[in-house]
Scaffold this active site. Structure first.
Site, mmCIF file in Angstrom:
data_model
loop_
_atom_site.group_PDB
_atom_site.id
_atom_site.type_symbol
_atom_site.label_atom_id
_atom_site.label_comp_id
_atom_site.label_asym_id
_atom_site.label_seq_id
_atom_site.Cartn_x
_atom_site.Cartn_y
_atom_site.Cartn_z
ATOM 1 C CG ASP A 256 -36.475 16.811 -11.300
ATOM 2 O OD1 ASP A 256 -35.768 15.800 -11.182
ATOM 3 O OD2 ASP A 256 -36.021 17.964 -11.314
ATOM 4 C CE LYS A 278 -40.686 18.176 -20.037
ATOM 5 N NZ LYS A 278 -39.245 17.917 -19.971
ATOM 6 C CG MET A 392 -30.935 18.238 -21.296
ATOM 7 S SD MET A 392 -31.217 19.682 -20.258
ATOM 8 C CE MET A 392 -29.563 20.230 -19.916
HETATM 9 N N1 SAH Z 1 -27.767 16.352 -13.638
HETATM 10 C C1 SAH Z 1 -27.780 15.378 -14.718
HETATM 11 C C2 SAH Z 1 -28.142 15.992 -16.026
HETATM 12 C C3 SAH Z 1 -29.529 16.541 -16.091
HETATM 13 S S1 SAH Z 1 -29.933 17.146 -17.686
HETATM 14 C C4 SAH Z 1 -26.431 14.678 -14.763
HETATM 15 O O1 SAH Z 1 -25.477 15.104 -14.116
HETATM 16 O O2 SAH Z 1 -26.337 13.677 -15.473
HETATM 17 C C5 SAH Z 1 -30.731 15.771 -18.409
HETATM 18 C C6 SAH Z 1 -29.888 15.193 -19.508
HETATM 19 O O3 SAH Z 1 -28.882 14.360 -18.984
HETATM 20 C C7 SAH Z 1 -30.627 14.310 -20.454
HETATM 21 O O4 SAH Z 1 -31.303 15.050 -21.441
HETATM 22 C C8 SAH Z 1 -29.514 13.484 -21.058
HETATM 23 O O5 SAH Z 1 -28.820 14.217 -22.020
HETATM 24 C C9 SAH Z 1 -28.610 13.310 -19.873
HETATM 25 N N2 SAH Z 1 -28.866 12.037 -19.186
HETATM 26 C C10 SAH Z 1 -29.245 11.849 -17.937
HETATM 27 N N3 SAH Z 1 -29.343 10.537 -17.636
HETATM 28 C C11 SAH Z 1 -29.012 9.884 -18.764
HETATM 29 C C12 SAH Z 1 -28.917 8.507 -19.117
HETATM 30 N N4 SAH Z 1 -29.186 7.541 -18.233
HETATM 31 N N5 SAH Z 1 -28.545 8.191 -20.370
HETATM 32 C C13 SAH Z 1 -28.262 9.143 -21.256
HETATM 33 N N6 SAH Z 1 -28.338 10.454 -20.980
HETATM 34 C C14 SAH Z 1 -28.703 10.827 -19.756
#
Ligand code: SAH
Length: 475
Positions: A256, A278, A392
């Site tokens: 996703d 999306k 997020m």
């Molecule tokens: N399961 C994921 C989180 C999903 S929610 C995890 O464990 O990381 C999605 C959010 O994760 C994004 O909005 C951002 O806040 C963060 N995120 C994911 N990858 C990122 C990255 N490479 N750099 C910064 N923030 C990241």
């Protein structure tokens, strides 16, 4: 291809169980070989005037037999007959060569350690996984290269390979009886190894593996399986070995988030790719539809990879997906990944906890509700002595900072935002609750980005690969 004058060494696998092996030498060089020999159940005799401590312990434990003498020719002539192998493993090359010459004269395979010229065999670098043995030899040309290659191969070998090999060995007679036709048998084995049976055997789940094998022998369809895999925050080097292994074995992949292409490139080339995130019209496939697709594909027998950014159980809706799979009776596995907070913090040089100023770390979501409100445990978040990692939270950044100040944190409390953390175009901005929203807006920070709030931000260490200068250029 080897040159004609370089015939190389012929690799064989030799049974050593209960065979006599003579090792000449009582120090560290001998010990390395002796450990290997004992692991293969050889009867080890050690010829050396004295033994070092480690070998003395082995002698006292009855693992080796010690002959306390020099390697004189008459001593060797008594000991050599009946040996399957000889190691000349003293630290004296002349002695080793003399031993090698004696053994060679009797046609007993001999290895003078680190000296291929007088040796009639050499010991390759080895990988053991139960009955599986992989040996790597450079013909004595470059033992360090052989060891490096071994490390690389070790890294890509599935951890449960020994369990799989043992399962196959134990099931062999049963399969031959049930399926006498050799061609069909080969197809059964291939289907087993390519399917989820092999996965089950690797995890030590022999009962499931056995059922799957029987299904294949009966020609009845086998249900597939869903793998919920965390892909980490973006840098493909942060994939776990298990994630990579499953990515290379999947029949289809549902993803996703906009996972970086070089990460998706590591998924098996002929796996079907299904994008459920999306779309251009900003429409996301509803969760129920994703669940239904996972179940539909698994029921067709596919090994379905559900690839998620970061860790599947941290703001990843992994819990909802496995509930649906459980209800549908679909087998699944969950593989953790490096979550954004860990990945971003490490690559930005900001520790998440610190002895002096952060004894805990809170992961929270900054995703606003439908009505735009942020319903978060403000009182808990606005304390000192901790770090808050906000996922997020880009859109809500001004509100988040304002609320934290309203609940008691000082406006000059340190805060940072990391955009596209761990990726080549990562950007890091540091400031305070007061300044960060403006900085982020001015630099046009977008998703995905992680916010870190707390005094740890002051402890930021910028490594040479992410120097301030380089960052400044990118801003
Ligand atoms: N399961 C994921 C989180 C999903 S929610 C995890 O464990 O990381 C999605 C959010 O994760 C994004 O909005 C951002 O806040 C963060 N995120 C994911 N990858 C990122 C990255 N490479 N750099 C910064 N923030 C990241």
């Amino acid at each position: 291809m080897s040159a004609p004058n370089e015939p190389g060494w012929f690799p064989i696998a030799l049974r050593l169980r209960d065979a006599r092996v003579l090792v000449v030498g009582g120090g560290g060089i001998a010990l390395n070989k002796i450990r290997l020999l004992l692991a293969h159940a050889a009867r080890v005799e050690v010829l050396a005037p004295t033994l070092d401590d480690a070998l003395t312990a082995l002698r006292d434990a009855g693992d080796i037999h010690h002959i306390p003498a020099e390697a004189h020719p008459d001593q060797l002539d008594t000991l050599l007959p009946g040996c399957r192998l000889v190691y000349a493993a003293t630290d004296d090359r002349t002695v080793n060569r003399a031993v090698a010459a004696r053994a060679d004269a009797l046609n007993i395979p001999v290895c003078a350690v680190d000296d291929p010229t007088p040796s009639s065999f050499i010991t390759p670098a080895q990988i053991h996984r139960g009955p599986v043995r992989i040996a790597i030899s450079t013909g004595g040309a470059a033992p360090v290269l052989a060891r490096r290659l071994r490390e690389r191969i070790e890294a890509v070998m599935p951890a449960g390979l020994d369990g799989l090999a043992r399962f196959l060995r134990d099931a062999r007679a049963h399969v031959v009886t049930r399926c006498p036709d050799i061609d069909r048998r080969r197809r059964v084995w291939e289907a087993f190894l390519d399917g989820r049976g092999a996965e089950a055997a690797q995890r030590g789940n022999t009962e499931t593996a056995r059922q799957i094998l029987d299904h294949l022998l009966d020609d009845t369809p086998v249900t597939g399986e869903v793998w919920l895999v965390g892909a980490g925050p973006g840098d493909p080097d942060l994939l776990t070995l298990r994630a990579l292994h499953l990515m290379q074995n999947a029949d289809s992949v549902l993803y996703d988030q906009l996972l970086p292409p070089d990460l998706l490139d590591r998924v098996r080339r002929d796996a079907t790719r299904v994008f459920v995130g999306k779309q251009r019209d900003r429409h996301t496939m509803p969760q129920e539809q994703i669940n239904a697709e996972l179940i539909r594909r698994a029921r067709m027998g596919e090994r379905v990879l559900r690839l998620k950014g970061g860790d599947p159980f941290i703001f990843g809706r992994g819990g909802e997906e496995i509930e649906a799979l459980m209800q549908a009776g679909i087998p699944f596995q969950v593989v953790p990944g490096i979550t954004a907070a860990s990945g971003c913090a490490a690559y930005a040089g900001i520790p998440l906890t610190h002895r002096d100023c952060a004894q805990s770390c809170l992961f929270v979501t900054g995703h606003a509700r439908k009505d735009g409100t942020l319903d978060l445990p403000w009182a808990r978040m606005a304390g000192s002595g901790q770090t808050i990692a906000i996922y997020m939270g880009v859109n809500a950044l001004p509100d988040l900072c304002a609320m934290l100040v309203r609940h008691g944190l000082p406006p000059d409390w340190p805060a940072a935002i990391i955009e596209r953390g761990t990726r080549p175009d990562q950007r890091v901005l540091t400031g305070t609750l007061d300044t960060l929203p403006h900085l982020a807006r001015a630099s046009n920070i977008g998703s995905p980005a992680l916010i870190l709030v707390g005094e740890v931000v002051r402890h930021r260490v910028v490594s040479s690969s992410f120097s301030e200068e380089k960052e400044a250029k990118r801003l």
